[in-house]
Design a protein around this motif. Structure first.
Motif, PDB file in Angstrom:
ATOM      1  N   MET A   1       0.885  -1.334  -0.073  1.00  0.00           N
ATOM      2  CA  MET A   1      -0.082   0.078  -0.014  1.00  0.00           C
ATOM      3  C   MET A   1       0.941   1.223   0.211  1.00  0.00           C
ATOM      4  N   PRO A   2       0.836   1.932  -0.980  1.00  0.00           N
ATOM      5  CA  PRO A   2       1.608   3.156  -1.232  1.00  0.00           C
ATOM      6  C   PRO A   2       1.243   4.238   0.185  1.00  0.00           C
ATOM      7  N   GLU A   3       2.270   4.688   1.046  1.00  0.00           N
ATOM      8  CA  GLU A   3       2.529   5.440   1.959  1.00  0.00           C
ATOM      9  C   GLU A   3       3.073   6.827   1.604  1.00  0.00           C
ATOM     10  N   LEU A   4       3.225   7.491   2.782  1.00  0.00           N
ATOM     11  CA  LEU A   4       4.286   8.803   2.538  1.00  0.00           C
ATOM     12  C   LEU A   4       5.267   8.608   1.591  1.00  0.00           C
ATOM     13  N   PRO A   5       6.219   7.599   2.062  1.00  0.00           N
ATOM     14  CA  PRO A   5       7.738   7.611   1.254  1.00  0.00           C
ATOM     15  C   PRO A   5       7.330   7.166  -0.423  1.00  0.00           C
ATOM     16  N   ASP A   6       6.337   6.189  -0.413  1.00  0.00           N
ATOM     17  CA  ASP A   6       5.984   5.944  -1.840  1.00  0.00           C
ATOM     18  C   ASP A   6       5.612   7.072  -2.682  1.00  0.00           C
ATOM     19  N   VAL A   7       4.748   7.974  -2.008  1.00  0.00           N
ATOM     20  CA  VAL A   7       4.079   9.326  -2.628  1.00  0.00           C
ATOM     21  C   VAL A   7       5.242  10.126  -2.845  1.00  0.00           C
ATOM     22  N   GLU A   8       6.030  10.422  -1.971  1.00  0.00           N
ATOM     23  CA  GLU A   8       7.019  11.109  -2.158  1.00  0.00           C
ATOM     24  C   GLU A   8       8.157  10.885  -3.310  1.00  0.00           C
ATOM     25  N   LYS A   9       8.308   9.358  -3.556  1.00  0.00           N
ATOM     26  CA  LYS A   9       8.878   8.999  -4.577  1.00  0.00           C
ATOM     27  C   LYS A   9       8.234   9.204  -6.085  1.00  0.00           C
TER      28      LYS A   9
END
Length: 258
Positions: A1-9
């Motif tokens: 599940m995309p969380e903050l670090p994924d969305v920052e990527k």
């Protein structure tokens, strides 16, 4: 599940392709559109360049010289750059075409999706219900957010109206590092526990943003939580697991006693 670090990527991927006009927008599956049609999305963005994108929690905001695209990645979404001749994935849903390639919004489950705001003010209004971004909140602000909360701590940390950006993996990792049981009441933490929680949150987010995900390292809870006989990386105790507010929650009963 995309969380903050994924969305920052994903934000960084988009940031590498700002300034060049969008040639067209193709919606391959309108099931990911929220409050906008495929025709309107293309008409609003065609010929406009994306400006510097911004992330708030799990949301990505992409201004385009007036209108703003809002992206949420749900449980399975992503944003990636591809050559135009690269074969499409069956879960690619929206394509932004540029002179030298394409941005592709991909999502298997289509739980969230793509929105369009008329301008920056409307985009900010769409995020009114979110709490402060977890990567920016101070220790004192965190204490204020949890003060007086009677529910369990784990659901409070993953409640986007309280604190934006944390999901299941991050919350479990942070609580494990802070040595705080996820079933504790949010408003009952004392000063040293709040300090430990904030320090753990900052450290976990810093490392995860650098990795572009919550990394499943052997020294992290995330490296052991999905093993059939997972043990605490710190003390070796078999990990405990149960559903808390509908989410699988993992902790160490030795390191995180009630």
């Amino acid at each position: 599940m995309p969380e903050l670090p994924d969305v920052e990527k994903f934000r960084r991927v988009l940031a590498e392709h700002t300034g060049e006009p969008i040639r067209s927008v193709s919606v391959l599956d309108a099931g990911v559109l929220r409050g906008v049609t495929a025709r309107r999305l293309d008409a609003a963005l065609r010929g406009r360049p994306f400006g510097e994108p911004r992330r708030h929690g799990k949301w990505l905001l992409a201004p385009a010289g007036g209108p703003v695209v809002l992206l949420h990645f749900g449980m399975t979404g992503s944003l990636s750059w591809h050559r135009a001749d690269e074969p499409r994935h069956r879960h690619d849903r929206v394509i932004w075409r540029f002179r030298d390639g394409e941005l592709r919004y991909r999502d298997m489950r289509k739980l969230q999706g793509v929105r369009l705001a008329a301008d920056g003010e409307a985009a900010e209004h769409a995020l009114d219900g979110l709490g402060p971004d977890a990567s920016e909140v101070s220790r004192d602000r965190l204490a204020d957010l949890l003060s007086g909360r009677r529910g369990r701590l784990k659901p409070a940390l993953t409640d986007q109206s309280v604190l934006a950006g944390l999901g299941n993996l991050l919350a479990d990792e942070i609580l494990w590092r802070a040595r705080i049981n996820p079933m504790r009441t949010g408003g009952d933490l004392d000063g040293p526990e709040l300090t430990a929680l904030h320090r753990a949150m900052r450290g976990v987010l810093r490392a995860s943003v650098k990795a572009g995900r919550v990394p499943p390292r052997r020294t992290w809870l995330t490296g052991a939580r999905d093993e059939p006989e997972g043990a605490c990386p710190r003390c070796g105790t078999p990990l405990s697991s149960r559903r808390v507010s509908g989410r699988r929650t993992v902790w160490c009963r030795t390191c995180q006693p009630r």
